[in-house]
Scaffold this active site. Structure first.
Site, PDB file in Angstrom:
ATOM      1  N   LYS A 177       0.822  -1.204   0.000  1.00  0.00           N
ATOM      2  CA  LYS A 177       0.000   0.000   0.000  1.00  0.00           C
ATOM      3  C   LYS A 177       0.868   1.272   0.000  1.00  0.00           C
ATOM      4  O   LYS A 177       0.440   2.314  -0.477  1.00  0.00           O
ATOM      5  CB  LYS A 177      -0.919   0.031   1.227  1.00  0.00           C
ATOM      6  CG  LYS A 177      -1.834  -1.183   1.379  1.00  0.00           C
ATOM      7  CD  LYS A 177      -2.860  -1.289   0.267  1.00  0.00           C
ATOM      8  CE  LYS A 177      -3.977  -2.261   0.575  1.00  0.00           C
ATOM      9  NZ  LYS A 177      -3.567  -3.669   0.622  1.00  0.00           N
TER      10      LYS A 177
HETATM   11  C1  LIG Z   1      -4.115  -4.789   0.135  1.00  0.00           C
HETATM   12  C2  LIG Z   1      -3.278  -6.000   0.074  1.00  0.00           C
HETATM   13  C3  LIG Z   1      -3.528  -7.013  -0.853  1.00  0.00           C
HETATM   14  C4  LIG Z   1      -4.690  -6.956  -1.824  1.00  0.00           C
HETATM   15  O1  LIG Z   1      -4.514  -5.971  -2.800  1.00  0.00           O
HETATM   16  P1  LIG Z   1      -5.781  -5.451  -3.641  1.00  0.00           P
HETATM   17  O2  LIG Z   1      -5.258  -4.330  -4.447  1.00  0.00           O
HETATM   18  O3  LIG Z   1      -6.795  -5.029  -2.633  1.00  0.00           O
HETATM   19  O4  LIG Z   1      -6.249  -6.602  -4.453  1.00  0.00           O
HETATM   20  C5  LIG Z   1      -2.686  -8.103  -0.877  1.00  0.00           C
HETATM   21  N1  LIG Z   1      -1.664  -8.220   0.007  1.00  0.00           N
HETATM   22  C6  LIG Z   1      -1.406  -7.269   0.909  1.00  0.00           C
HETATM   23  C7  LIG Z   1      -0.287  -7.473   1.859  1.00  0.00           C
HETATM   24  C8  LIG Z   1      -2.193  -6.131   0.979  1.00  0.00           C
HETATM   25  O5  LIG Z   1      -1.915  -5.194   1.890  1.00  0.00           O
END
Ligand SMILES: *Cc1c(COP(=O)(O)O)cnc(C)c1O
Length: 500
Positions: A116
Site C-alpha cells: 500500500k
Molecule cells: C491490500 C493487500 C492485498 C490486496 O490488494 P488489492 O489491491 O486489494 O487486491 C494483498 N496483500 C497485501 C499485503 C495487501 O496489503
C-alpha cells in the site's frame, strides 16, 4: 510545441460527465457511486530499451504523465520525488528477488512494509496538488476503511500533512496484532483510528454510506470540510500502482532476464482487485504481460467469478492468515466489469445494483469471452503455510502469507497449464508484518514465543535486518483506543469533526 492530449475520467455508472485527473483524485468516488475510469488507456511512449536504465522515479514519471495529464511536469516530478525517497529502505524502491524459478517483486520497502505504501506515499502529494489546482479551500478529510494495511499506509502518508485530516476504520478483530499496533500508535494531530465491531466489508460499506450522504456533505461544507478517499478506488492510487509493473519489466530486461518483447506472466495476491487491475492497465499500455493470475485465499469469490462468470458474495466470510485479502466485495472489479460490458455505464450500473440488492450478478457469455487473459485460483490456509515452509527450506527466502497465496497459486497454474513463461509474483508484504503466521508455517515450535521474540527469530532465520517500521512499534505507546459499532460510524465521524 507538443500538443498534449488530455486524458479525461468518467464514472463507471454515468456516461455523461467527464472530469480531469486532478478532479477525479479529489473526489475519490463519483457522486453516482461509480468509480472513475480513464476514457482510454494511454500507450507507453518510450521503448523498454530506453526505460531499462531508468530509476524508479523516472519510470514513475513516464507512466504517470500519461494518465494525470492536467498535472504539470514540475508538479508531477515534485510529487514523485517527495514520495519515493528515503522513506524506502532501498534506492531500487521495488527490488526483484529471484527464488525457485520466479521473480518476487518486493513492494514492501516503504514506511509501513506493505505494498500500500507504493501508492499511499504519493497520494497525499497528488491530492494537495490537485486541491491547489482546483482552488479548493476546505480542509480535506480522508475517510478510509482498512483490512489492515491501507489504514497504516494512509495514516503514515497523511500524518501532519497540512490541510488534511485522516479517519481510519478497521475491523477490531480482523487484523494482525502487528497491523493493529502499527495503527493505534500512529502519531500526528490530524490522525484518528477507530476499531469497529464488524468485518472489513462492514467498514467499507459504512464508509461508502458516509460518502454518499448528501445531507452530511452539505453540513461538512458549511463547516469547511470536504471528504475524500484513500481507498484503492481512488485513481490517485491506481495510477502509481501501474508503475511497478512497467519497472519490473524494464529491470528484467536490464538484467538480461527477459528478451525485448518476450512475454511474462504476473501473479497478484488479490483482495479489492486494485493491484491486479493496475497490472491489467500496464498490459494495456504495452507491457508484454501474457497472463494475469489472480490469487485468492479461502475467500475465493474471485476464483469462482473467473470460473463461472457469476459473482456471488452470499457466503461465509473467512478470517485467514492473509487478512488484507479477506474481502467479499472487490470494489475495483467494477472497473473491469465496466470495460468488458463495452464501457457501458448503464449495463455496469445494473450489475452493481444487483450486487448491492441481492449480493450477486452474472455476466454474459460475451463478457466472459473477454477475460481470457485472466486466470483465477486460490490457496487454502494449509497450502499457504506449506508454501512458506517449502520455499524457505528450498531457498532460504521467506515470504509473507499474502505473497505465499500468490506463490501457491503460481504453482497450481504451472501444473495445470505447463506454461513456462517468466513469472513475476507481486510480493505485497514483508514477512515481518505477519510474523506469527509466517513462523508457525515454518515450524510449530515457535508458537510459544511472543510477537517480538518471533521478530528477532525471523530476522536470524531469514538473514534480514528487522525493518524500521517494526523497530518503531516495539515500545511506542497506544494513542488511539476508540471502538464503535458498525452502525455508529457516521456519528463517530461527526463527533471527531465537531459537526454534531
Ligand atoms: C491490500 C493487500 C492485498 C490486496 O490488494 P488489492 O489491491 O486489494 O487486491 C494483498 N496483500 C497485501 C499485503 C495487501 O496489503
Amino acid at each position: 510545441m507538443v500538443i498534449k492530449m488530455e486524458v479525461l475520467y468518467k464514472s463507471t455508472r454515468n456516461d455523461e460527465k467527464k472530469v480531469l485527473a486532478s478532479q477525479a483524485i479529489l473526489k475519490g468516488l463519483s457522486e453516482d457511486g461509480g468509480l472513475f475510469v480513464p476514457e482510454h488507456i494511454p500507450a507507453l511512449d518510450k521503448p523498454f530499451k530506453e526505460m531499462a536504465d531508468m530509476s524508479y522515479q523516472e519510470i514513475a514519471y513516464e507512466v504517470m504523465k500519461l494518465f494525470l495529464t492536467d498535472f504539470t511536469e514540475e508538479e508531477l516530478k515534485s510529487c514523485i520525488n517527495k514520495a519515493y525517497d528515503s522513506k524506502f529502505d532501498t534506492e531500487e524502491i521495488a527490488p526483484l528477488a529471484e527464488a525457485d524459478n520466479a521473480y518476487y517483486l518486493e513492494l514492501f520497502h516503504g514506511a509501513t512494509i506493505a505494498f500500500k505504501d507504493m501508492a499511499l506515499s504519493i497520494l497525499p502529494h497528488l491530492m494537495i496538488t490537485a486541491a491547489k489546482k482546483n482552488h479548493v479551500k476546505e480542509e480535506i478529510v480522508i475517510l478510509t476503511a482498512t483490512s489492515g494495511d491501507t489504514g497504516k499506509a494512509a495514516l503514515a502518508g497523511f500524518a501532519d500533512v497540512e490541510g488534511t485530516k485522516i479517519i481510519v476504520f478497521y475491523p477490531k478483530n480482523g487484523v494482525s496484532p502487528i497491523q493493529e499496533k502499527q495503527m493505534v500508535t500512529q502519531k500526528g494531530n490530524n490522525t484518528f483510528v477507530i476499531g469497529i465491531h464488524g468485518n472489513f466489508d462492514d467498514a467499507q460499506t459504512g464508509v461508502k454510506n458516509i460518502f454518499s450522504d448528501k445531507e452530511l456533505e452539505q453540513t461538512m461544507l458549511q463547516k469547511g470540510y470536504r471528504f475524500s478517499s484513500a481507498n484503492s478506488i481512488n485513481i490517485g492510487r491506481l495510477v502509481p500502482q501501474i508503475v511497478y509493473y512497467v519497472y519490473a519489466y524494464a529491470k528484467l530486461q536490464q538484467n538480461g532476464k527477459i528478451a525485448d518483447g518476450e512475454e511474462m506472466n504476473v501473479v497478484v495476491p488479490t483482495g479489492n482487485f486494485g493491484n491486479i487491475l493496475a497490472a491489467f492497465y500496464a498490459k494495456n499500455m504495452g507491457v508484454p504481460i501474457a497472463k494475469l493470475i489472480c490469487a485468492s485465499n479461502e475467500n475465493k469469490v474471485l476464483y469462482d467469478f473467473f470460473r463461472t462468470g457469476s459473482y456471488d458474495r452470499n457466503r461465509e466470510f473467512m478470517l485467514t492468515s492473509s487478512p488484507s485479502m479477506d474481502i467479499l466485495i472487490s470494489s475495483n472489479l467494477e472497473r473491469l466489469i465496466y470495460r468488458i460490458a463495452g464501457n457501458d455505464a448503464e449495463k455496469n450500473a445494473e450489475f452493481m445494483t444487483a450486487l448491492s440488492q441481492t449480493g450477486q450478478y452474472r455476466i454474459t457469455k460475451e463478457m466472459s469471452g473477454q477475460l481470457a487473459d485472466f486466470y483465477g485460483n486460490y490457496a487454502s490456509e494449509q497450502e499457504t503455510a506449506a508454501r512458506i515452509k517449502e520455499l524457505y527450506e528450498k531457498t532460504g527466502y521467506v515470504i509473507d502469507t499474502h505473497t505465499a497465496v500468490a506463490s501457491a497459486v503460481c504453482q497450481k497454474y504451472r501444473e495445470e497449464t505447463g506454461d513456462t513463461r517468466k513469472t513475476v509474483i507481486a510480493s505485497t508484504a514483508s514477512p515481518f508484518k505477519f510474523t506469527r503466521s509466517v513462523m508457525n508455517a515454518i515450524d510449530s515450535k515457535y508458537d510459544s514465543m511472543t510477537d517480538f521474540e518471533l521478530v528477532d527469530e525471523l530476522s536470524r532465520l531469514a538473514n534480514v535486518k528487522v525493518p524500521n517500521a517494526i523497530e518503531e512499534i516495539r515500545t511506542a505507546p497506544v494513542v488511539h483506543d476508540t471502538v464503535c459499532e458498525k452502525e455508529e460510524m457516521k456519528q463517530t465521524v461527526e463527533k471527531i469533526l465537531g459537526v454534531l
